[in-house]
Design a protein around this motif. Structure first.
Motif: not given
Length: 467
Positions: A163-178
């Motif tokens: 889950t770590t690698e996928r979590g890193v990718q998702q977090l990076y994408q979520s930063l744009r929303k913020f």
């Protein structure tokens, strides 16, 4: 609008009570398990709690949402994002990206912000009585003041492989929303400094979107996903052992505890019988009092802000235990234990001199005494701080065994040598000392000044630059 930030120093955890005073109704976000705090606040401010919501399935504390719902009748609003594996397994109103919760003149817009966990959501608050523009965002463990939520906890603490690698990718994408939010929006997160959910959390309680975009390291590295990932995963603190249990209990059905339970003060006979049976004893006294006289089978976990964290590291949830604590401490200690679901308390005593068991004394070293044990073949020097602290600076010749994992690494300790343990300022060393004594190590000493005193005296260290 009524707004109250509730902060639990023992777990560095934030929850929120937000109300529309026009209609007298309120929502609680990410409540702790001792729910009387919210009930009292609502009553004092003529509010009725009608809504309860969580930002994600928490790992670091046992959320009190269900206790609060059972007492108030409020509706539970929980994430239905992240896929089938990340669904809450008890009745609730599901939330998806773009949903809204309305409470009078207040609106909370749901934003799916995965990364820390797949189902994580944030709540963007608008107070329509003042403006139709958003005023606050509640980010849970997505964005902290100065940091972001780590995506490796699911794998390291809860055993969700891959889950770590996928979590890193998702977090990076979520930063744009913020980053797309207005700069003036206030940021209220789920944790402050001291939480294991990140490594650089700020100690101030809130920030703004604009300030985080110029201050938070994650936005400074945004644009280079590889560097972002490397920095995000490097140097994260050890994940406490109890996190896996919290993930399960916060997701599944479980018994509720809607009031602070009283625990009996044990008689001398009751305590002695339990002691003889080998029931775990946690001595919550100050480390200096503990050193002057302690019970052989006890572990010294002081009644300070770190109490619940170390209890979660060291105790099994199937294990019954007793406390050594003053009467006036028991309410506070019970709350701290409730917040991580450690409910299996047999009882407590206050006076260890009256239980009919011989007391031991700790061998505590001053700085000059400590130096006399260095660079000796008959001594094993153990640094019980975490790995990142050890890499930053440690004493030459020391072995790093983090106190939270000491019980599972006793095979690395040589019983034939003098054992000398140290940490940063003595608190973790006394825990380690008591664990070793309990497990049959006889020649154990600890340096109470720790690295703090060592560095203040400008003594030599090994640093990460020469490791």
């Amino acid at each position: 609008m009524f707004f109250q930030h509730i902060y639990d120093k023992s777990l560095s955890q934030s929850s929120y009570l937000i109300g529309c005073q026009t209609i007298g109704k309120a929502i609680v976000l990410d409540p702790k398990r001792d729910i009387d705090t919210y009930l009292a606040l609502a009553e004092e401010n003529n509010l009725t709690i009608t809504h309860i919501a969580e930002t994600h399935i928490h790992a670091d504390f046992l959320c009190g949402s269900r206790e609060l719902a059972a007492v108030t009748g409020a509706e539970l609003y929980l994430s239905d994002e992240g896929g089938a594996a990340w669904q809450y397994e008890f009745p609730h109103t599901g939330l998806k990206d773009g949903d809204k919760i309305s409470i009078g003149k207040l609106t909370l817009d749901v934003i799916h912000t995965p990364g820390h966990t797949p189902e994580s959501i944030s709540f963007l608050l608008t107070d329509h009585a003042a403006s139709d523009q958003p005023v606050m965002i509640f980010t849970g463990d997505f964005i902290f003041v100065g940091d972001v939520g780590r995506p490796d906890l699911l794998e390291k603490a809860a055993g969700f492989s891959g889950t770590t690698e996928r979590g890193v990718q998702q977090l990076y994408q979520s930063l744009r929303k913020f980053a797309d939010l207005p700069d003036y929006v206030q940021v209220w997160s789920g944790h402050g400094a001291g939480s294991a959910c990140g490594k650089l959390l700020g100690s101030v309680p809130s920030s703004t979107v604009g300030y985080e975009k110029i201050r938070n390291w994650a936005f400074q590295l945004y644009g280079n996903e590889e560097k972002f990932a490397d920095y995000l995963l490097a140097g994260q603190p050890e994940a406490p052992r109890y996190f896996a249990m919290m993930k399960r209990l916060n997701k599944e059905r479980r018994p509720l505890l809607a009031a602070i339970p009283p625990h009996p003060k044990l008689t001398k006979e009751q305590f002695k019988a339990a002691y003889d049976q080998g029931i775990q004893i946690i001595d919550t006294r100050d480390k200096r009092l503990f050193a002057k006289g302690f019970l052989l089978q006890s572990i010294n976990i002081q009644a300070n802000n770190s109490f619940s964290t170390w209890m979660g590291w060291l105790l099994s949830y199937e294990e019954q235990f007793m406390l050594i604590a003053d009467d006036e401490q028991m309410s506070d200690l019970t709350r701290k234990l409730m917040r991580i679901g450690l409910d299996n308390i047999l009882g407590y005593i206050s006076d260890i001199c009256d239980v009919g068991v011989e007391l031991q004394k700790a061998d505590v070293l001053s700085l000059p005494e400590f130096k006399s044990y260095l660079n000796r073949n008959d001594v094993q020097l153990v640094d019980v701080r975490n790995a990142s602290e050890y890499r930053e600076a440690h004493i030459e010749g020391s072995h790093n065994i983090f106190v939270g994992t000491l019980t599972s690494n006793l095979n690395k300790i040589d019983k034939d040598k003098h054992l000398v343990v140290y940490c940063q300022s003595g608190d973790r060393a006394t825990i380690a000392h008591s664990i070793l004594i309990k497990n049959g190590f006889n020649n154990v000493k600890y340096y109470t000044g720790g690295m703090k005193e060592w560095l203040e005296n400008k003594e030599p260290v090994i640093t990460k630059s020469v490791l």
